[in-house]
Design a protein around this motif. Structure first.
Motif, mmCIF file in Angstrom:
data_model
loop_
_atom_site.group_PDB
_atom_site.id
_atom_site.type_symbol
_atom_site.label_atom_id
_atom_site.label_comp_id
_atom_site.label_asym_id
_atom_site.label_seq_id
_atom_site.Cartn_x
_atom_site.Cartn_y
_atom_site.Cartn_z
ATOM 1 N N VAL A 122 54.562 38.875 33.223
ATOM 2 C CA VAL A 122 54.122 40.160 33.786
ATOM 3 C C VAL A 122 54.279 40.106 35.301
ATOM 4 C CG1 VAL A 122 52.502 40.817 31.964
ATOM 5 C CG2 VAL A 122 51.714 39.405 33.876
ATOM 6 N N PHE A 123 54.427 41.275 35.911
ATOM 7 C CA PHE A 123 54.523 41.374 37.365
ATOM 8 C C PHE A 123 53.303 42.108 37.887
ATOM 9 C CE2 PHE A 123 58.708 40.133 36.347
ATOM 10 C CZ PHE A 123 59.267 39.600 37.486
ATOM 11 N N ALA A 124 52.562 41.423 38.752
ATOM 12 C CA ALA A 124 51.371 42.001 39.372
ATOM 13 C C ALA A 124 51.603 42.031 40.881
ATOM 14 C CB ALA A 124 50.128 41.192 39.019
ATOM 15 N N ILE A 125 52.387 43.005 41.317
ATOM 16 C CA ILE A 125 52.761 43.130 42.719
ATOM 17 C C ILE A 125 51.859 44.162 43.386
ATOM 18 C CG2 ILE A 125 54.649 43.614 44.318
ATOM 19 C CD1 ILE A 125 55.124 41.145 42.601
ATOM 20 N N LYS A 126 51.444 43.849 44.611
ATOM 21 C CA LYS A 126 50.547 44.719 45.378
ATOM 22 C C LYS A 126 49.271 44.980 44.577
ATOM 23 C CE LYS A 126 54.405 46.779 47.892
ATOM 24 N NZ LYS A 126 55.115 48.005 48.268
ATOM 25 N N LYS A 127 48.867 46.254 44.471
ATOM 26 C CA LYS A 127 47.587 46.554 43.832
ATOM 27 C C LYS A 127 47.607 46.430 42.312
ATOM 28 C CE LYS A 127 45.146 49.363 47.222
ATOM 29 N NZ LYS A 127 44.405 50.630 47.454
ATOM 30 N N TYR A 128 48.754 46.120 41.739
ATOM 31 C CA TYR A 128 48.815 45.937 40.291
ATOM 32 C C TYR A 128 48.062 44.679 39.844
ATOM 33 C CZ TYR A 128 51.925 49.794 39.129
ATOM 34 O OH TYR A 128 52.446 51.045 38.905
ATOM 35 N N THR A 129 47.590 43.894 40.795
ATOM 36 C CA THR A 129 46.766 42.735 40.435
ATOM 37 C C THR A 129 45.452 43.154 39.772
ATOM 38 O OG1 THR A 129 45.854 42.707 42.687
ATOM 39 C CG2 THR A 129 47.720 41.237 42.237
ATOM 40 N N VAL A 130 45.043 44.401 39.964
ATOM 41 C CA VAL A 130 43.780 44.858 39.372
ATOM 42 C C VAL A 130 43.852 44.888 37.846
ATOM 43 C CG1 VAL A 130 43.212 46.238 41.409
ATOM 44 C CG2 VAL A 130 44.384 47.318 39.482
ATOM 45 N N PHE A 131 45.065 44.889 37.290
ATOM 46 C CA PHE A 131 45.208 44.969 35.837
ATOM 47 C C PHE A 131 45.251 43.602 35.156
ATOM 48 C CE2 PHE A 131 47.415 48.809 37.480
ATOM 49 C CZ PHE A 131 46.622 49.771 36.885
ATOM 50 N N TYR A 151 51.216 32.068 30.107
ATOM 51 C CA TYR A 151 51.194 33.362 30.787
ATOM 52 C C TYR A 151 51.815 33.173 32.174
ATOM 53 C CZ TYR A 151 47.632 34.635 27.288
ATOM 54 O OH TYR A 151 46.947 34.883 26.124
ATOM 55 N N TYR A 152 52.955 33.819 32.421
ATOM 56 C CA TYR A 152 53.614 33.737 33.717
ATOM 57 C C TYR A 152 53.330 35.024 34.487
ATOM 58 C CZ TYR A 152 56.249 29.838 31.685
ATOM 59 O OH TYR A 152 56.612 28.647 31.097
ATOM 60 N N VAL A 153 52.507 34.912 35.524
ATOM 61 C CA VAL A 153 52.142 36.074 36.335
ATOM 62 C C VAL A 153 52.891 36.003 37.658
ATOM 63 C CG1 VAL A 153 50.271 37.343 37.453
ATOM 64 C CG2 VAL A 153 49.872 36.208 35.242
ATOM 65 N N PHE A 154 53.831 36.907 37.858
ATOM 66 C CA PHE A 154 54.564 37.017 39.116
ATOM 67 C C PHE A 154 53.736 37.884 40.058
ATOM 68 C CE2 PHE A 154 57.723 36.112 35.934
ATOM 69 C CZ PHE A 154 58.755 35.446 36.568
ATOM 70 N N THR A 155 53.447 37.377 41.246
ATOM 71 C CA THR A 155 52.613 38.155 42.161
ATOM 72 C C THR A 155 52.878 37.782 43.615
ATOM 73 O OG1 THR A 155 50.319 38.792 42.686
ATOM 74 C CG2 THR A 155 50.707 36.495 42.057
ATOM 75 N N LEU A 172 47.782 29.510 32.133
ATOM 76 C CA LEU A 172 48.080 30.551 33.114
ATOM 77 C C LEU A 172 48.896 29.929 34.241
ATOM 78 C CD1 LEU A 172 47.764 33.354 34.393
ATOM 79 C CD2 LEU A 172 45.562 32.585 35.329
ATOM 80 N N VAL A 173 50.076 30.506 34.499
ATOM 81 C CA VAL A 173 50.965 30.021 35.550
ATOM 82 C C VAL A 173 51.188 31.171 36.532
ATOM 83 C CG1 VAL A 173 53.197 29.009 36.112
ATOM 84 C CG2 VAL A 173 52.087 28.472 33.915
ATOM 85 N N VAL A 174 50.715 31.000 37.758
ATOM 86 C CA VAL A 174 50.874 32.032 38.787
ATOM 87 C C VAL A 174 52.106 31.698 39.621
ATOM 88 C CG1 VAL A 174 49.827 33.177 40.777
ATOM 89 C CG2 VAL A 174 48.392 32.472 38.832
ATOM 90 N N LEU A 175 53.043 32.631 39.671
ATOM 91 C CA LEU A 175 54.307 32.441 40.386
ATOM 92 C C LEU A 175 54.331 33.331 41.618
ATOM 93 C CD1 LEU A 175 56.638 32.490 37.251
ATOM 94 C CD2 LEU A 175 55.756 30.478 38.453
ATOM 95 N N ASP A 176 54.386 32.707 42.781
ATOM 96 C CA ASP A 176 54.371 33.445 44.047
ATOM 97 C C ASP A 176 55.764 34.003 44.332
ATOM 98 O OD1 ASP A 176 53.425 34.487 46.378
ATOM 99 O OD2 ASP A 176 53.552 32.623 47.518
ATOM 100 N N VAL A 177 55.873 35.325 44.422
ATOM 101 C CA VAL A 177 57.167 35.976 44.668
ATOM 102 C C VAL A 177 56.997 37.022 45.762
ATOM 103 C CG1 VAL A 177 58.013 35.594 42.317
ATOM 104 C CG2 VAL A 177 56.739 37.683 42.854
#
Length: 355
Positions: A122-131, A151-155, A172-177
């Protein structure tokens, strides 16, 4: 011997003679060896096995047998299909997954025996992190329950992603992009990022990738019935529409162009997947098409979704998910929709995008 008392031309002739004599010796030895070897009859080609080790074992001998345990279930009826109200098979024999068309117990047993690992991006860019929190909590209840999941979270806002308690075998794997100014650019760059991480990381960690939007929640079971080499999902707004109604890219200059007399279905950009290898091919193709259009100052009408539809037109998916797997409650609940497994979270787009 070629002595120093000889002239240059004499020495050169001497060396040529020595080289010529050596070549004659090598050729005569080779001919003698070939003449005495055993050759197959003329016109016959024999194939000998090539051993890569001193033993007689082959890679094929090491293949794992996937054998089901004894199970009790209702016999499938050849003359009584489980669903007659919807299309369950495409003309190229790819199944369309609806409730009632599969036995999840059989499928779970098959995939457990294979030890399959699934990645959910999933992509949680900008305010989409709220989801993210709602997304992950609902996934823990309904997504691939009992299977290994990353879970690969691109943020671009890693500090906004809080840890939640996950079940065994799930990570949970947080990927800094990087982020981009416009939400359209964020949407299209997903293809590039999934492609890059598929090549650099995912191929070593999971067997399948499921790529979805983050502003959603799981509300019913989503399991291994969706997995295949490469799958797409019917868009909830167009599953019953005509070709002419599909919002394909219609400009001939675009790499996403689809003619009015072409097209099987309209696929949603927010739900696709398959093996890591096939997802890499899909995302790589779409990204390169986008870059080609960008050189021509063209942006497809529905961004990455337009390119996905063009890809699936000429690279047919091996499985298609029904609108059960991607729904918006604003469309109501039609009779054919027995389950709503993955639904849109109500939101104000203007407050979320580009912020």
């Amino acid at each position: 011997m070629c002595t120093d008392n000889w002239g240059r031309s004499d020495r050169n002739r001497c060396w040529y003679f020595i080289i010529f004599a050596a070549l004659l010796f090598i050729l005569s030895f080779s001919w003698h060896s070939l003449k005495n070897s055993q050759w197959p009859p003329r016109g016959m080609f024999t194939c000998k096995s090539v051993s890569h080790s001193t033993s007689d074992t082959s890679y094929l001998d090491q293949l794992k047998e996937v054998k089901l345990q004894r199970m009790l279930y209702e016999k499938p009826e050849t003359l009584k299909p489980p669903r007659t109200d919807v299309l369950t098979m495409t003309p190229w024999l790819a199944p369309i997954v609806w409730n009632g068309t599969y036995n999840i117990d059989i499928l779970n047993e098959q995939f457990h025996r294979r030890g399959v690992r699934i990645g959910l991006t999933v992509f949680a860019i900008k305010k989409y992190t709220v989801f993210v929190k709602t997304f992950l909590e609902s996934a823990e209840k309904f997504f691939m329950v009992g299977h290994k999941v990353n879970y690969y979270v691109f943020t671009d806002r890693a500090s906004d992603i809080s840890n939640i308690t996950l079940n065994d075998g799930r990570h949970l794997v947080v990927l800094d992009v990087p982020s981009y100014k416009r939400w359209q650019e964020v949407s299209m760059r997903r293809m590039e990022m999934i492609r890059n991480f598929s090549r650099e990381r995912f191929i070593y960690e999971v067997d399948y990738l499921v790529c979805v939007d983050v502003d959603m929640r799981f509300s019913d079971d989503v399991g291994v019935e969706i997995l295949s080499n490469v799958f797409g999902t019917l868009h909830p707004g167009f599953y019953g529409a005509s070709r002419q109604s599909f919002t394909y890219e219609r400009r001939t200059q675009s790499e996403a162009y689809i003619a009015a007399d072409e097209g099987d279905f309209y696929y949603a950009g927010g739900y696709f997947g398959g093996t890591v290898e096939e997802v890499y091919k899909l995302t790589n193709h779409c990204h390169e098409a986008m870059m080609a259009d960008k050189e021509k100052n063209i942006e497809a009408v529905w961004h990455d979704e337009s390119y996905i539809n063009k890809y699936f037109l000429y690279h047919k998916p091996t499985k298609i998910l029904s609108p059960e797997y991607l729904w918006d409650n604003n469309f109501g609940v039609p009779a054919m929709l027995k389950r709503r497994r993955f639904v849109a979270v109500p939101k104000n787009h203007a407050q979320i995008r580009n912020r």
